[in-house]
Every structure is written in C-alpha cells, then in structure tokens.
Scaffold this active site. Structure first.
Site, PDB file in Angstrom:
ATOM      1  N   GLU A  99      -1.714   8.205   4.201  1.00  0.00           N
ATOM      2  CA  GLU A  99      -1.053   9.504   4.137  1.00  0.00           C
ATOM      3  C   GLU A  99      -1.402  10.164   2.816  1.00  0.00           C
ATOM      4  O   GLU A  99      -1.446   9.488   1.785  1.00  0.00           O
ATOM      5  CB  GLU A  99       0.468   9.327   4.245  1.00  0.00           C
ATOM      6  CG  GLU A  99       1.234  10.616   4.404  1.00  0.00           C
ATOM      7  CD  GLU A  99       2.733  10.397   4.601  1.00  0.00           C
ATOM      8  OE1 GLU A  99       3.465  11.387   4.583  1.00  0.00           O
ATOM      9  OE2 GLU A  99       3.163   9.235   4.745  1.00  0.00           O
ATOM     10  N   CYS A 125     -14.603   5.241  18.324  1.00  0.00           N
ATOM     11  CA  CYS A 125     -15.879   5.948  18.242  1.00  0.00           C
ATOM     12  C   CYS A 125     -15.905   7.256  19.025  1.00  0.00           C
ATOM     13  O   CYS A 125     -16.894   7.986  18.973  1.00  0.00           O
ATOM     14  CB  CYS A 125     -17.005   5.036  18.728  1.00  0.00           C
ATOM     15  SG  CYS A 125     -17.225   3.563  17.693  1.00  0.00           S
TER      16      CYS A 125
END
Length: 346
Positions: A99, A125
C-alpha cells in the site's frame, strides 16, 4: 459478459527493455554445484524452455519506474498530453509495495491530472489484458475519452531467491527441484498502451472484443509469494500447468471465435503470452494455428509476466510483423487458471 466493442481505439505502445541480460548459460554457471551434485546435463535450461536470455533491471528499480517510463513513451508517441489521460491502470504481478497502489506512483511520475481515475489490477500474467478490457468498457460507455494501461515486472528478487534456495538446500533432488525451475524462465520489462474513444481520437486501430475462460479448480498449480526472510519463491507444477492451461485456452479460443465471428484463416498475426517452447508448440497445435503467423520474443525476453503478450505485440508492430489493415489476436493464459483472448483490427 459480451466483450464486443465499436468505439475503442488502440494507439501507440511504449516499452522499456531492462539493460541487464542474463543468459540461461550464466544461470547454469551459478548453479554449477547443484548440477554437479545431481549430475544434471549442462544446457538443459535453454533446451527445455527455448529461452536463451532474459532481461533484468539495475538494482533498486521499482515496478513503477519501468511502468512510468513506458507510459511516458506511449503518451509521447500517441501525442496525448498528461492532462488528457482520464484513467490509469497498473496491471503487473510486481508492485512497489502493499500500500498504496503502485498506480499512484506512476500517476505522480507522469504528472497526470487530479481527476484521472487510477487503480491497480492484479491477475497473474493476464493483468495487462484485463486492464485493456476494463479501460475498453469505460471508453465504450463514454465514461472516459482517453486512458493508459501500464505494467512493470521486476523478476530480480524471484530469480535471486530461487538461485539461493537451489544452492542452499542440500536435500533437493532431481524431482524436488522441478517446481522451482519454472521461476528461472522469468524476466523483467515494462510496457504501456494508450487507448481512446473513437469519436475522440480515431487511429484506425480497433479493439473489437474478446472472450475469457476461468478454470480455477487448478489454482494450486502455480503459487508464490514472500517468505519470512522476504525472499520471493514460487512453486510450479509445469507439466500439469501446461496441460490444464492449454485445455483452458482451447475453450477460450472457441468462445473467442464465436463472439467475434472470426475464422482462423482471417487472423494475420498472433501475439501470445510466452511461458516456454513446449507451451508455445502445444498451444499452436491445439488451436490449429499457423506457426508462421505467431510472433514471439521468448528466446530473448523469457516469460515477462503481464508484460509478455503486450510487449511482444509492441515489438511485432515496430518490426513490421503487423501492418495497417491486418487482423491480430492476443492470446493470454495465466495461472489461476484463466485465459483471455482479444481481437484487434489494426
């Protein structure tokens, strides 16, 4: 979900190739004690994967660094000013930290406006392709006029941690090293793409739509993260992931063709997520594609995670493999297992 679009334009790609090259031969040199102990044949890494080398960033490079550089290039090539970007999506497996969202660092680096919507998307991916879909939906509905999808993968920690583990664990056998070896195919890189609404800025390059398939009963075949020592390690059942991944892709391909009404022969070029030589060959054989129409960067870049398929397309366009008026399919497969395929009229 009906992934069909009539108002979504693709603009220029931007990309960054990291300056450090790490060959498969150099990886095996580092693993010489392991190779000698287990009597492994030298050259097996390149032979098994088809990867001669992969790229790495200099020490200290963050995912947002590459993503922002690629984004700046894409915006400059597209002639889009920072104030005109109304949505920014960061889509990598790698991130700067837990964060805040890595997109906030890219937003700041690019000097985008305070009214620009920004957030991260994570889906192994497939992240970049998912980002294209999310942005395309907003463009199609007229919520935004121009947006930017970026990704920056950093493989350095994964590779170094894997090498250290392979060399440090004397109990490893030929069988138990298999789940670790897939991590040695990973490389670093960054890519970005500007997308606009057609009535705002028409490039003549259109995202037509696509299809997806989820097969999450197999989400245990490729898993990874950080351990207590802040090392990044992954465990991959390569054989099963290959088999189940291709099965998922085959189902997605049928839906893709049905959704867009595209015959295989009408597609001029394929840009695929690249895992290894065996994966590419089986995908082409299963989907009954013409291998001559597949553009690949696997031998020189390896598996670049979410960057893999889009940077392959970017390089293909740059090298004249996809020309105006031609049709392309972007074929994505990600651990989870998920598959997403997109159709482009270039």
């Amino acid at each position: 979900m009906n992934l069909r679009y009539s108002q979504v334009c693709l603009h220029e790609f931007g990309y960054q190739l990291p300056p450090v090259e790490l060959s498969s031969a150099a990886v095996e040199e580092r693993l010489q004690p392991l190779y000698e102990r287990l009597k492994l044949p030298v050259g097996r890494l390149e032979l098994m994967t088809g990867i001669k080398t992969r790229r790495l960033w200099p020490e200290g490079t963050l995912p947002s660094d590459g993503a922002a550089a690629a984004g700046a290039t894409a915006m400059a090539r597209a002639g889009i000013d920072s104030k005109d970007v109304e949505c920014l999506l960061f889509t990598s497996v790698s991130r700067d930290m837990m964060e805040p969202a890595t997109s906030s660092f890219v937003h700041r680096a690019l000097g985008l406006s305070a009214s620009c919507l920004l957030f991260d998307i994570s889906n192994a991916c497939l992240g970049f392709l998912d980002g294209m879909i999310m942005l395309a939906n907003m463009l199609e509905m007229g919520q935004v006029r121009a947006g930017l999808v970026v990704a920056g993968e950093t493989a350095e920690n994964l590779i170094s941690s894997t090498l250290a583990h392979l060399l440090g664990d004397a109990t490893l056998t030929r069988k138990t090293i298999k789940p670790l070896f897939a991590s040695l195919t990973i490389g670093s890189g960054a890519v970005a793409l500007v997308m606009t609404r057609r009535d705002y800025l028409d490039t003549g390059h259109y995202l037509r739509g696509g299809a997806f398939r989820a097969n999450t009963v197999h989400n245990d075949l490729c898993q990874g993260g950080q351990n207590a020592e802040q090392e990044t390690l992954m465990s991959t059942d390569s054989e099963q992931l290959l088999t189940k991944g291709i099965e998922t892709a085959a189902a997605c391909w049928q839906s893709f063709q049905a959704t867009l009404g595209w015959e295989t022969a009408s597609i001029d070029r394929y840009f695929c997520h690249q895992v290894g030589r065996a994966h590419a060959q089986m995908l082409i054989e299963t989907l009954q594609l013409d291998p001559a129409r597949n553009f690949e960067t696997l031998p020189t870049l390896g598996n670049v995670g979410s960057v893999s398929a889009p940077i392959t397309m970017a390089l293909g366009i740059e090298q004249g493999a996809l020309l105006p008026g031609q049709r392309a399919a972007i074929l994505g497969i990600g651990s989870g297992i998920n598959s997403l395929m997109l159709g482009v009229d270039w």
